[in-house]
Design an enzyme around this catalytic site. Structure first.
Site, PDB file in Angstrom:
ATOM      1  N   LEU A 126      81.607 -64.883  66.851  1.00  0.00           N
ATOM      2  CA  LEU A 126      82.015 -65.910  67.799  1.00  0.00           C
ATOM      3  C   LEU A 126      83.128 -65.330  68.673  1.00  0.00           C
ATOM      4  CD1 LEU A 126      81.672 -68.947  68.619  1.00  0.00           C
ATOM      5  CD2 LEU A 126      83.687 -69.374  67.230  1.00  0.00           C
ATOM      6  N   HIS A 230      92.987 -63.011  60.603  1.00  0.00           N
ATOM      7  CA  HIS A 230      93.655 -62.416  61.769  1.00  0.00           C
ATOM      8  C   HIS A 230      94.043 -63.517  62.744  1.00  0.00           C
ATOM      9  CE1 HIS A 230      94.225 -59.975  65.395  1.00  0.00           C
ATOM     10  NE2 HIS A 230      94.196 -58.892  64.633  1.00  0.00           N
TER      11      HIS A 230
END
Length: 339
Positions: A126, A230
């Site tokens: 994505l 992250h």
């Protein structure tokens, strides 16, 4: 307005730009022209195949800004991972060390190399252009593929999972990899990540340690990033968790990013989606945002727009602009879910 549709070969330059922008750590969407071209070819081939059960198919979709036809995002689905080589993860579990004589009973966290996700459908890559990153566009792109799964459940497994990007910096330094993986692969994180994306995964099985890794033996920097998302993937993570995905103790073998999973039937978009007719008598005062899809396979299109469900006609009321964007004609069905 934004539109999600299947990828085409003309989209290759845009995919290269998005892959470069995504940076290090997006293993399943490498910045490699040949590999990206293969992904497009695989998606188009998969869309054209008759499928009765999931296999090696993969599907790729792009997010288009309809105001200028610019491609500003991409996402995908692998119908089943681990078909040509095992799909490896670390499973976080505990090892018990006890001595009744000394009255010591220790439960020590450890990482077990496994391929528990082999044979499972995976949502991948994505990526949205930074200028277009917001909750609505990212939610549209992420949930559009779930509407595709809802329409074609025979093409996917009953369980879905997603690998989320783990901690690494812009220079390619990963605390987890630097403390573990580099000693077995003899290469830096950036190269290992790239090779994993552009070649087969057999080298992983050849080089990874076979025995449990005791977490307390790793440096603190590595321990602290196990299962950590992250910062660039936090928005993606939030959307998946809102949808119904959850962490079950599996992390990536390279950067220790978490994997989240769910039964497809438990996800909000899939369980709440409906298929009805449509009309263009939308009432703005009574409308709300919906994700609306039309078309099958290669003709699949999805957008985000105001609409309202009319119980008396059992149809979704949309604007004529939405009808035009989705290229719908009278008598067509729409697949939709409210936000």
């Amino acid at each position: 307005m934004y539109l999600v549709r299947p990828v085409d070969f003309a989209d290759l330059p845009a995919l290269e730009r998005l892959a470069q922008q995504a940076g290090i750590g997006i293993t399943n969407f490498p910045a490699n022209r040949d590999r990206l071209n293969d992904k497009i070819a695989s998606s188009r081939r998969s869309m054209q195949q008759e499928v009765v059960q999931p296999g090696e198919e993969s599907y790729c979709f792009v997010l288009v800004n309809t105001s200028n036809d610019e491609i500003v995002g991409v996402c995908g689905i692998d119908a089943m991972v681990g078909t040509d080589a095992p799909f490896y993860s670390y499973r976080i579990d505990e090892v018990v060390h006890a001595s009744p004589q000394l009255q010591i009973h220790n439960r020590i966290p450890a990482l077990f190399l496994c391929h528990d996700y082999s044979g499972t459908s995976r949502l991948v890559a994505l990526i949205v252009d930074q200028q277009h990153q917001n909750h609505e566009t990212m939610s549209l792109l992420s949930r559009a593929r779930l509407l595709f799964i809802a329409q074609h459940q025979e093409r996917f497994t009953s369980k879905l999972f997603v690998e989320l990007r783990g901690e690494s910096d812009q220079a390619g330094y990963s605390p987890f990899w630097d403390s573990l993986g580099k000693y077995f692969f003899s290469m830096d994180f950036q190269k290992a990540d790239y090779l994993s994306g552009v070649s087969n995964k057999h080298f992983i099985a050849d080089l990874m340690p076979r025995y449990p890794i005791y977490v307390p033996t790793l440096p603190d920097a590595a321990q602290q990033v196990i299962g950590v998302v992250h910062e660039d993937s936090e928005k993606t993570s939030d959307i998946l968790l809102e949808e119904g995905f959850s962490f079950k103790g599996y992390v990536d073998i390279f950067d220790a990013g978490p994997s989240v999973e769910a039964r497809a039937s438990d996800l909000r978009t899939i369980s709440n989606s409906q298929s009805t007719g449509f009309n263009t008598d939308v009432t703005e005062d009574d409308s709300s945002l919906h994700i609306i899809a039309s078309g099958e396979l290669e003709e699949f299109k999805v957008t985000l727009a105001n609409a309202n469900y009319q119980k008396d006609t059992e149809s979704l009321a949309i604007s004529s602009n939405v009808q035009k964007t989705l290229q719908m004609k009278e008598g067509d069905k729409v697949h939709w879910v409210p936000i």
